[in-house]
Design a protein around this motif. Structure first.
Motif, PDB file in Angstrom:
ATOM      1  N   THR A 122       0.798  -1.225   0.000  1.00 28.51           N
ATOM      2  CA  THR A 122       0.000   0.000   0.000  1.00 28.51           C
ATOM      3  C   THR A 122       0.823   1.264   0.000  1.00 28.51           C
ATOM      4  OG1 THR A 122      -1.706  -1.188   1.232  1.00 28.51           O
ATOM      5  CG2 THR A 122      -1.860   1.201   1.211  1.00 28.51           C
ATOM      6  N   ASN A 132     -10.023  -4.913   0.531  1.00 25.96           N
ATOM      7  CA  ASN A 132     -10.082  -3.799  -0.408  1.00 25.96           C
ATOM      8  C   ASN A 132     -11.278  -3.933  -1.347  1.00 25.96           C
ATOM      9  OD1 ASN A 132      -9.328  -5.687  -2.363  1.00 25.96           O
ATOM     10  ND2 ASN A 132      -7.165  -5.104  -2.262  1.00 25.96           N
ATOM     11  N   GLN A 136      -5.879  -6.602   2.027  1.00 26.62           N
ATOM     12  CA  GLN A 136      -4.716  -5.804   1.645  1.00 26.62           C
ATOM     13  C   GLN A 136      -3.945  -5.375   2.889  1.00 26.62           C
ATOM     14  OE1 GLN A 136      -5.517  -2.698  -1.237  1.00 26.62           O
ATOM     15  NE2 GLN A 136      -3.908  -1.377  -0.381  1.00 26.62           N
ATOM     16  N   ALA A 155      -1.508  -3.208   5.214  1.00 31.44           N
ATOM     17  CA  ALA A 155      -1.159  -1.792   5.377  1.00 31.44           C
ATOM     18  C   ALA A 155      -0.770  -1.548   6.827  1.00 31.44           C
ATOM     19  CB  ALA A 155      -2.324  -0.894   4.986  1.00 31.44           C
ATOM     20  N   PHE A 157      -7.597   1.888   0.432  1.00 34.46           N
ATOM     21  CA  PHE A 157      -7.981   0.538   0.002  1.00 34.46           C
ATOM     22  C   PHE A 157      -8.858   0.545  -1.252  1.00 34.46           C
ATOM     23  CE2 PHE A 157      -7.106   0.212   4.579  1.00 34.46           C
ATOM     24  CZ  PHE A 157      -6.057  -0.684   4.519  1.00 34.46           C
TER      25      PHE A 157
END
Length: 794
Positions: A68, A512, A518, A520, A567
């Motif tokens: 990310t 996401n 995802q 991060a 996202f």
């Protein structure tokens, strides 16, 4: 001969008191301002230079790349430093330092929530030159639960008793820490600051025994002392292979790839932007250095202008002295001597003025730049040498001009100021006012930016909000509940952090827009059900935490708008109901909060996550009624002493705490404003002197014009218009230059003002007004004089 030079010099200076006063005053103020700036700049550049091994000390910093973003961390993982020392022979020693602004310390009835404590590895006193008054620098921090106090802090806890070997209770659990050393208070020009240093082995052996082998846990700064003649860049190139061997598998698994860099210790304070903040600002140092040069330049321009303007007056003196045998070199030395004498007088006055202003300047700078002007004799020597140089540089052109007059011409009365001399003076006035206008523009922009930061909508309500640090005490919840019975308390909440404070980054997996989890690193607030409504944080989608939903305590998360965008969601509503995993918790997104400034306006709003986690909250926020604040706080303290007797009542107001982030910029703004005013004042002195001389030169012309019927207004216009033209030319030169410089300065702020055209217009009007007032002062005096007196004066 020298005696004769001095006699003539003093006679001439005394004869023209007004011009002498203007020159000395301008030089004195200019030298004082420049000297104060020199002290400030030297101090800022001196950070950490007192360490004898400073050239071999480097801070390890880390960039962490996730799918990310790239995180610019101020330190590496806990395991990096000890393993680097073990693997690379180029490394002589390592020190990790972890700050602690929430350490409970007790000695009998004395208890403090120590705000400037830090944990450090045993090599701390070998790597850094912090002077130990008592104790052995090699062993003071070797054993677990060892503690070293600064001299002033030791007195706070132990009074006049010898603290060595004494024990003091630390943390809420009351671990007995043994005092193994007392050191001098850390110097002001150190970016590593603390009143208490505790052994890092306390953490790595007692609190978290696996910490030295944790490659994904970040929380401390790390410094390396390299062996002599080690090339830091060459060592840095070896780090990727090192990380791959030691941590490659974990990095791939977590999709978080670290890259290590080395920062010079001397660069950390002024040049590093790690962790999203600066402790100092090299651009401010550059700006003040330029301002100092400008102020000195303006003062020198005043001298040159007035000296050359008065050249016609001294023409006959030069002619007569040449007739009786004076050589050009002798005359040049005479006039240079007068210049140096004048600057020496200005320096003597400047020393006194600096000594008088230094305490005020220290207060304005927010730190003790210098304890006294005579405490730094080397700087006084620089000042004296500088005065002589300024005297020579400022007097060299007038000396050449005055010593070059032809005796026959001047004695016949045919001498007149040359066109070159007039153009030079006009050019110097333009330069002088260009600098002043640039400083006016800069001052307006600095003020507007500071005002913008203070008045911007932060996205939350920080007024009348009291923050109490409970240190995570088990009684915090019962204390919080007890506050509701106090009449002046409007609401209460608990949280792990507040806007303006430090909050951890959390390894997170968020679903996401494509439906994938995802990875991060999100900023994290642990809060309770009351925090979001208490701070008036608006929701743009979904809902805040609610007691009506039992799963909110373990399976719910609220994101801010910045996180939702991260996202891939274009609308906040799209994130509602999506999955998350974070620090052992799993659940769904229940709401999206409107972005609010939980950090300084110098930084972009980062992605933020909020979760209910009662054990992770140590701050109690209390919204107060503005009436009877002192009485309400006294009642709150009474409840605290009953519920939490072993901890001090440690509180602050959120608005003051948040605004602390801008103190450095506000100090910069105040210093800039003061020095800009000084520069303008010196420019006005020069303009006043030239206007006075110009008026004197045109006395007869003014008398004739008045006899012929000229009005006072026309005389004022006659005497003023030439100077005002020069100010307009100065504006044309200064405006684009100042605009470019201030545009570069504003780049340090994520949320900044736009430089509008009216700022330049306002600066031009201010400069014109100052020039008109200055010149008109002399013009009016000349215009109202009886013309008979004007004609007789010739």
């Amino acid at each position: 001969m020298i005696k004769n030079y001095l006699k003539i010099a003093f006679r001439n200076l005394w004869k023209h008191k007004a011009f002498t006063t203007i020159n000395i005053l301008g030089l004195c103020v200019g030298i004082t301002a420049s000297f104060l700036i020199l002290l400030y700049v030297s101090f800022e550049l001196s950070y950490d230079s007192f360490h004898s091994k400073a050239d071999r000390i480097y801070r390890i910093v880390c960039d962490i790349k996730t799918p990310t973003e790239v995180i610019n961390a101020g330190g590496p993982a806990w395991a990096v430093a000890p393993n680097v020392k073990q693997e690379f022979p180029e490394v002589e020693a390592f020190v990790r330092i972890a700050g602690d602004d929430d350490l409970l310390m007790r000695n009998g009835d004395i208890k403090f929530q120590q705000k400037d404590a830090m944990w450090a590895d045993s090599a701390f006193f070998d790597v850094f030159d912090y002077k130990l008054i008592k104790g052995d620098r090699r062993t003071a921090l070797k054993e677990p639960i060892s503690i070293v106090f600064t001299k002033s802090t030791a007195k706070k806890y132990f009074g006049d008793k010898d603290p060595m070997g004494q024990t003091i209770l630390i943390t809420g659990e009351g671990f007995p820490a043994k005092v193994t050393g007392v050191m001098e208070d850390m110097p002001e020009n150190s970016q590593i600051k603390g009143d208490v240093v505790l052994s890092m082995s306390t953490i790595t052996q007692k609190f978290n025994a696996s910490l030295d082998s944790q490659w994904g846990n970040y929380g401390a700064q790390a410094y390396l002392l390299l062996k002599a003649n080690t090339n830091a860049k060459s060592l840095e190139k070896k780090f990727p292979d090192f990380l791959e061997r030691r941590n490659g598998t974990e990095m791939k698994q977590n999709q978080m790839y670290a890259t290590l860099f080395l920062e010079k210790l001397k660069d950390v304070y002024l040049r590093s932007t790690r962790n999203g903040s600066k402790t100092g600002n090299i651009n401010n140092v550059y700006i003040f250095s330029v301002v100092a040069i400008f102020i000195l330049l303006i003062a020198c321009i005043n001298f040159i202008n007035l000296a050359t303007a008065r050249s016609a007056e001294r023409a006959k003196e030069v002619g007569l002295r040449k007739v009786v045998g004076a050589e050009k070199s002798q005359l040049a030395r005479q006039f240079l001597g007068e210049s140096v004498i004048l600057t020496l007088i200005a320096v003597i006055l400047s020393v006194g003025l600096t000594a008088l202003l230094l305490p005020m300047f220290n207060q304005l700078a927010g730190k003790t730049i210098s304890s006294g002007i005579f405490s730094q004799p080397l700087y006084l020597a620089y000042l004296l040498a500088g005065a002589i140089i300024i005297g020579i540089v400022a007097g060299i052109y007038p000396a050449i001009v005055l010593s070059s007059f032809t005796p026959v011409t001047v004695l016949k009365g045919k001498f007149s100021t040359s066109m070159k001399g007039i153009l030079l003076r006009k050019g110097l006035v333009v330069s002088q006012f260009a600098i002043s206008i640039a400083l006016i523009i800069g001052t307006i922009i600095v003020y507007l930016q500071m005002n913008h930061m203070r008045s911007s909508d932060l996205g939350f309500n920080k007024d009348q909000l009291l923050v109490i640090n409970s240190g995570g005490d088990p009684a915090k919840q019962s204390f919080k509940e007890s506050l509701r019975s106090i009449p002046g308390v409007k609401s209460t909440a608990t949280t792990s952090s507040v806007p303006g404070g430090n909050n951890p980054g959390a390894y997170s997996e968020i679903e996401n827009k494509q439906g994938d989890l995802q990875i991060a690193n999100l900023d994290l607030y642990f809060v309770d059900f009351d925090f979001i409504p208490q701070l008036d944080i608006k929701m743009v989608a979904g809902r805040p935490f609610s007691r009506d939903f039992g799963t909110d305590t373990t399976q719910a998360m609220v994101l801010n708008e910045a996180a939702v965008k991260l996202f891939g969601y274009t609308k906040p509503e799209e994130a509602i109901g999506r999955r998350f995993k974070q620090w052992g918790r799993e659940g769904k997104i229940i709401g999206v909060a409107k972005d609010f400034h939980f950090r300084s306006l110098q930084q972009q709003i980062k992605p933020l996550s909020m979760r209910i986690e009662p054990n992770g909250t140590q701050l109690i926020t209390v919204r107060l009624n503005a009436d009877n604040l002192s009485s309400t706080i006294s009642s709150i303290q009474g409840n605290w002493n009953k519920a939490v007797p072993n901890r001090p009542f440690d509180y602050y107001f959120l608005d003051e705490f948040f605004d602390k982030q801008y103190r450095a910029e506000e100090r910069f703004g105040k210093l800039f404003l003061n020095f800009a005013v000084i520069a303008i004042f010196i420019s006005c002195l020069g303009l006043l002197g030239l206007a006075s001389y110009s008026t004197m030169q045109r006395t007869r012309e003014i008398g004739v014009r008045k006899v012929m019927g000229a009005s006072v207004a026309s005389i004022i216009n006659l005497l003023s218009k030439d100077f005002l033209k020069l100010v307009l030319i100065s504006f044309v030169i200064a405006a684009p230059l100042a605009g470019y410089i201030m545009y570069q300065w504003l780049k340090d702020f994520a949320f900044r003002i736009n430089i509008s055209w009216w700022i330049f217009g306002a600066a031009g009007i201010i400069a014109l007004f100052i020039a008109i007032v200055t010149v008109s002062f002399q013009a009016v005096k000349a215009a109202v004089v009886n013309p008979v007196k004007s004609l007789r004066s010739e």
